[in-house]
Design a protein around this motif. Structure first.
Motif, PDB file in Angstrom:
ATOM      1  N   TYR A  84      24.141  26.586  37.733  1.00  0.00           N
ATOM      2  CA  TYR A  84      24.750  27.946  37.814  1.00  0.00           C
ATOM      3  C   TYR A  84      24.403  28.766  37.962  1.00  0.00           C
ATOM      4  N   TYR A 142      23.468  32.623  36.452  1.00  0.00           N
ATOM      5  CA  TYR A 142      24.009  33.277  35.369  1.00  0.00           C
ATOM      6  C   TYR A 142      22.955  33.481  34.639  1.00  0.00           C
ATOM      7  N   GLU A 153      42.826  29.596  36.879  1.00  0.00           N
ATOM      8  CA  GLU A 153      42.113  30.560  36.687  1.00  0.00           C
ATOM      9  C   GLU A 153      41.598  30.790  35.133  1.00  0.00           C
ATOM     10  N   THR A 154      40.735  30.956  35.164  1.00  0.00           N
ATOM     11  CA  THR A 154      40.209  31.398  33.837  1.00  0.00           C
ATOM     12  C   THR A 154      40.433  32.683  32.504  1.00  0.00           C
ATOM     13  N   ARG A 155      41.792  32.658  31.808  1.00  0.00           N
ATOM     14  CA  ARG A 155      41.439  34.361  31.266  1.00  0.00           C
ATOM     15  C   ARG A 155      41.394  34.739  30.403  1.00  0.00           C
ATOM     16  N   ARG A 156      41.103  35.219  30.022  1.00  0.00           N
ATOM     17  CA  ARG A 156      40.021  36.179  28.402  1.00  0.00           C
ATOM     18  C   ARG A 156      41.047  37.200  27.800  1.00  0.00           C
ATOM     19  N   SER A 184      42.842  37.727  33.537  1.00  0.00           N
ATOM     20  CA  SER A 184      42.137  37.183  34.882  1.00  0.00           C
ATOM     21  C   SER A 184      40.904  37.369  34.690  1.00  0.00           C
ATOM     22  N   MET A 185      40.722  36.655  33.910  1.00  0.00           N
ATOM     23  CA  MET A 185      38.752  37.055  34.732  1.00  0.00           C
ATOM     24  C   MET A 185      38.527  35.897  36.147  1.00  0.00           C
ATOM     25  N   ARG A 186      38.644  34.972  35.836  1.00  0.00           N
ATOM     26  CA  ARG A 186      38.345  34.988  36.961  1.00  0.00           C
ATOM     27  C   ARG A 186      39.045  33.270  37.879  1.00  0.00           C
ATOM     28  N   GLY A 187      38.557  32.977  39.366  1.00  0.00           N
ATOM     29  CA  GLY A 187      38.962  32.041  39.804  1.00  0.00           C
ATOM     30  C   GLY A 187      38.082  30.413  38.939  1.00  0.00           C
ATOM     31  N   LYS A 188      39.043  29.483  38.659  1.00  0.00           N
ATOM     32  CA  LYS A 188      38.093  28.301  37.399  1.00  0.00           C
ATOM     33  C   LYS A 188      37.666  27.328  38.357  1.00  0.00           C
ATOM     34  N   GLU A 189      36.106  27.085  38.045  1.00  0.00           N
ATOM     35  CA  GLU A 189      35.676  26.504  39.364  1.00  0.00           C
ATOM     36  C   GLU A 189      35.909  24.861  38.704  1.00  0.00           C
TER      37      GLU A 189
END
Ligand SMILES: [Zn+2]
Length: 479
Positions: free
Chosen positions: A81, A83, A246-249, A259-264
């Protein structure tokens, strides 16, 4: 309650190796940014990784303490990935053949033993750290390439409180086995949690949400409680479809998850075997030898101390859970202080002064100093009240109790003659209290006691003072 909560935890622990997983760079925390780097860990073309053998030993030790099975042949994979914290644009990790799998840990939640299965423990390298400064972002690769294990549980935790006790138990096992220093404030122990809720009795699982940025046990529990509530409310209002994977912070200042981003999904990472490293072969003898090296674990120590001293179990558990506290306890007792008293000081004044139930850094009080303080109180040299003041000073200055007692002239007034004359004087000056006492209002003696303490600046021996007061007042009735 109509709802059941389902939680799974992922724990990342930095292994306590001196050098990184694939190069010789130091893992020392807090060094000048990018000073602990080399072509391997900043991903320069042509630089090849070489596996640090110590990493395998520490990971195995962690796994064996958690009853895991060993994959005697396992391998590293590339997780791709992009980053900026990952200079190679892939992380060397383990995918289908983790070094350890199928373990479990047993721990107590409110007096009942809970068993949680561990799906796997795998090896991987840590990423660098982004530092945001105004409109710029800086990157520090000192952490990049530090050896990590990632532990993944089965989704078997049923409440945020269970999750809290679980991570505490794991931290404690990692500390006892010395596989990681577990300094959460330095990021050597980090965790993420997956949470979903479902109706009781339902077989399948509902959509789960991953929560990141959990940097303490308490924050984790709070974040899970908030997320649990959010999901239950959405289901109850018929809006369950609003819960998406999703990934939440966790935003601790605002007290909510964001909400941060959709989960991969795993296939997004295009995992493939790492071509620059050979598969890892582990011998049966290696595992057998390591098994012998596993020290007494927290649950075993708890049982032993219970049998040995028969003390309040909850308090002993608090001490045992933290390796440093448990060492302080045992060493102080060895130096001749009473186990019950040592326990009281640790769970009472010490933890109060440390302002937390997670001990950070070193404990500023040694076993020798604590034993000396406890014995000074037992001998009657100082009162408990003065002892607590001295303890605070010991905590702040690292001085021995004896030094503080001498410096401040705190030796308790235990000489009978000296106290007698003070008591006589107080009784003479407070005829009303004496009359009250003799008229049956026994609490009046507390006031007189206070006066003696005031006169002696708190240094009167309380037991002796009380005896003298009682005797003198009787004399007042029948002179
Ligand atoms: Zn390096």
């Amino acid at each position: 309650m109509r709802w059941e909560t389902v939680i799974g935890i992922e724990i990342h622990a930095e292994l306590s190796t001196k050098s990184k997983i694939f190069c010789g760079c130091s893992t020392e925390f807090g060094e000048f940014p990018n000073s602990n780097t080399c072509p391997v860990c900043i991903g320069l073309p042509g630089a090849l990784p070489v596996l640090n053998e110590e990493v395998i030993q520490l990971a195995l030790k962690a796994g064996l303490a958690l009853n895991c099975k060993v994959n005697f042949v396992n391998k590293m994979d590339r997780k791709n990935y992009f980053y900026p914290d990952l200079p190679k644009a892939y992380q060397i990790s383990q995918f289908d053949l983790p070094i350890l799998y199928d373990g479990y840990v047993e721990f107590e939640v409110d007096e009942t033993v809970k068993k949680i299965n561990i799906n796997r423990i795998h090896l991987e390298e840590d990423a660098g750290k982004l530092i945001h400064l105004g409109e710029y972002t800086c990157i520090d690769y000192n952490r990049g390439g530090v050896a990590l294990i990632e532990l993944v549980t089965e989704p078997e935790l049923r409440s945020p409180r269970e999750a809290f006790q679980f991570v505490k138990a794991i931290k404690s096992i990692f500390e006892y086995t010395e596989v990681s220093d577990c300094k959460m404030e330095q990021g050597s122990l980090r965790f993420d949690a997956n949470i979903s809720v479902r109706e009781k009795g339902q077989k399948g699982l509902n959509t789960k949400v991953e929560i990141k940025n959990l940097n303490s046990f308490k924050e984790m529990q709070k974040a899970l409680e908030k997320e649990e509530k959010r999901q239950i409310e959405l289901y109850e209002f018929g809006e369950g479809d609003k819960i998406v994977q999703e990934t939440r912070r966790w935003d601790s200042a605002k007290g909510r998850t964001v909400s941060m981003r959709g989960k991969e999904e795993a296939h997004d990472y295009r995992y493939f075997p790492e071509p620059d490293l050979r598969p890892i072969a582990i011998s049966k003898k290696n595992v057998a030898d390591l098994k012998k090296e596993i020290p007494e674990l927290p649950s075993e120590k708890l049982e032993r101390l219970q049998v040995q001293f028969n003390l309040n179990k909850k308090e002993v558990k608090t001490v045992v859970e933290d390796k440093k506290l448990s060492l302080l306890f045992e060493e102080t007792v060895k130096k001749g202080a009473s186990a019950e008293k040592v326990l009281n000081w640790i769970v009472g004044d010490l933890l109060r002064l440390m302002k937390t139930d997670e001990v950070k850094g070193d404990i500023p009080i040694s076993a020798t100093a604590l034993a000396e303080l406890i014995n000074s109180i037992e001998n009657g040299d100082i009162s408990l009240k003065i002892g607590r003041e001295i303890f605070e000073e010991m905590f702040a200055t690292n001085k021995m109790a004896r030094v503080i007692i001498n410096e401040r002239g705190l030796i308790q007034v235990s000489s009978k003659e000296e106290l007698e004359s003070i008591v006589e004087k107080i009784i003479e000056n407070n005829p009303k209290s004496v009359a009250d006492y003799n008229a049956g209002r026994k609490q009046a003696i507390t006031y007189l006691m206070g006066q003696v303490m005031k006169e002696t600046k708190g240094q009167a021996n309380p037991r002796l003072t009380m005896q003298l007061l009682e005797r003198e007042m009787k004399n007042q009735i029948s002179p």
